[in-house]
Design an enzyme around this catalytic site. Structure first.
Site, PDB file in Angstrom:
ATOM      1  NE  ARG A 108      32.260  79.608   8.754  1.00  0.00           N
ATOM      2  CZ  ARG A 108      31.670  79.451   7.571  1.00  0.00           C
ATOM      3  NH1 ARG A 108      30.527  80.057   7.318  1.00  0.00           N
ATOM      4  NH2 ARG A 108      32.204  78.699   6.638  1.00  0.00           N
ATOM      5  CG  HIS A 135      36.903  79.006   4.065  1.00  0.00           C
ATOM      6  ND1 HIS A 135      36.747  78.080   5.085  1.00  0.00           N
ATOM      7  CD2 HIS A 135      35.688  79.053   3.420  1.00  0.00           C
ATOM      8  CE1 HIS A 135      35.505  77.608   5.060  1.00  0.00           C
ATOM      9  NE2 HIS A 135      34.852  78.177   4.073  1.00  0.00           N
ATOM     10  CD  GLN A 138      34.999  76.035   0.201  1.00  0.00           C
ATOM     11  OE1 GLN A 138      34.113  76.151   1.022  1.00  0.00           O
ATOM     12  NE2 GLN A 138      34.852  75.290  -0.891  1.00  0.00           N
ATOM     13  CG  ASP A 231      33.683  83.566  -2.137  1.00  0.00           C
ATOM     14  OD1 ASP A 231      32.475  83.315  -1.936  1.00  0.00           O
ATOM     15  OD2 ASP A 231      34.485  83.806  -1.201  1.00  0.00           O
ATOM     16  CB  CYS A 272      33.455  78.442  -1.430  1.00  0.00           C
ATOM     17  SG  CYS A 272      32.989  80.183  -1.442  1.00  0.00           S
ATOM     18  NE  ARG A 312      34.400  73.079   3.114  1.00  0.00           N
ATOM     19  CZ  ARG A 312      33.864  74.055   3.880  1.00  0.00           C
ATOM     20  NH1 ARG A 312      32.855  74.761   3.419  1.00  0.00           N
ATOM     21  NH2 ARG A 312      34.346  74.342   5.075  1.00  0.00           N
TER      22      ARG A 312
END
Ligand code: CP
Ligand code: NVA
Length: 330
Positions: A108, A135, A138, A231, A272, A312
């Site tokens: 990340r 991502h 996600q 988001d 998310c 996730r």
């Protein structure tokens, strides 16, 4: 055994076909049921997993750790400041060192290029846990949650409303289109996704009859949408753009009036996370106008954000098991 997964990276969902994404989602759903049953087969016993984090994380970090431990692997957290990556050692050298010791690497961070370099030189699977551009883990959890709530992906309409060019929007647009969804990116023109990415998403949508619409018109963009997604307005690393984003995105806040514009009463709300939806965080207390969703929508029965967060873990477990063992079945 579905060996096409063995040794593969997950840098973006371009790395997988629609059939492969479907197999990963079916596997994730099966893994969720398996965990609920109490069974813990150790598919990754004896394996070591490196978790490199240049940016903070709650869900992604915990999902990788819990998934690895559930499967008998050892996760090692390598945070910002813990290793030399790119500072005193090249990414290429760090990749080659980690590749000698670990069976898989999660990254990340900021530059997508760093994830690509790790994948090129590590010689073991690299999973993108978020870069400035994408991502993908996600997006897998997002699609799994849509299946749980709406039964299918093909033909399901999802409007992503907000910063239409961030990592979450990019991955969701690519993945949703490929899986045959009706994806609408609803954003001010300044925050439209890149034209090349939209063209790529449209082309990959052809296989399953997906559709990609990009519009600044909230009413038109959300009409008939079965899922509304948003988001944060300023992603990690973009804190300096916050005031400008508040100016651009206030008309795109997810509130009851926007949800009613969908025209349906069973519209699902996804995010998310983390989400600003009240003034109970340090940042939103300081800037109450930062909230991308209202408390009312966030806490409504249609909000599936905590299912999404749990998913996730199941989807990341599926990705690790598939790419480290080649299997996508229990
Ligand atoms: N959604 C997500 O990636 O959350 P974290 O930043 O907490 O990992
Ligand atoms: N777009 C957000 C996602 C966080 C999970 C960010 O990059 O900060």
């Amino acid at each position: 055994m579905a060996t096409e997964f063995l040794g593969k990276n997950l840098l973006t969902l371009r790395d997988f076909s629609a059939e492969e994404i479907e197999a990963l989602l079916d596997f994730s759903i099966a893994l969720k049921k398996e965990k609920a049953s109490g069974a813990r087969p150790k598919r990754l016993a004896g394996k070591n997993i490196a978790l490199i984090f240049e940016k903070p994380s709650t869900r992604t970090r915990c999902a990788f750790v819990v998934a690895a431990v559930d499967e008998g692997a050892h996760p090692e957290y390598l945070g910002k400041g813990d290793i030399q990556l790119g500072k005193k050692e090249t990414v290429k050298d760090t990749a080659r060192v980690l590749g000698r010791m670990f069976e898989g690497i999660q990254f990340r961070g900021f530059k997508h290029r760093t994830a690509e370099d790790l994948a090129e030189f590590a010689g073991v699977p690299v999973w993108n846990g978020l870069t400035d551009r994408f991502h993908p883990t996600q997006a897998l959890a997002d699609l799994m949650t849509v299946i749980e709530r709406k039964g299918k992906l093909e033909g399901t309409s999802l409007a992503y409303v907000g910063d239409g060019r961030n990592n979450v929007a990019n991955s969701l647009m690519l993945a949703g289109a490929k899986m045959g969804m009706d994806i609408r990116i609803v954003a001010p023109e300044e925050l439209f996704p890149g034209e090349e990415l939209v063209a790529e998403a449209r082309s990959s949508a052809e296989g399953r009859g997906g559709k990609v619409t990009v519009t600044a018109d909230v009413g038109a963009g959300v009409a008939g949408a079965e899922v509304i997604y948003t988001d944060v307005w300023a992603s990690m690393g973009e804190e300096g753009a916050l005031q400008e984003r508040i100016r651009l995105l206030t008309p795109y806040r997810i509130d009851r009036a926007l949800m009613e514009k969908t025209g349906g009463d069973d519209c699902v709300f996804l995010h998310c996370l983390p989400c600003f939806h009240n003034t109970d965080t340090d940042l939103s207390r300081e800037h109450p106008e930062i909230c991308e969703a209202t408390e009312e929508v966030f806490e409504s029965p249609g909000s599936a954000v905590f299912d999404q967060a749990e998913n996730r873990m199941h989807t990341i477990k599926a990705v690790m098991a598939a790419t480290l063992t080649g299997t996508t079945s229990l």
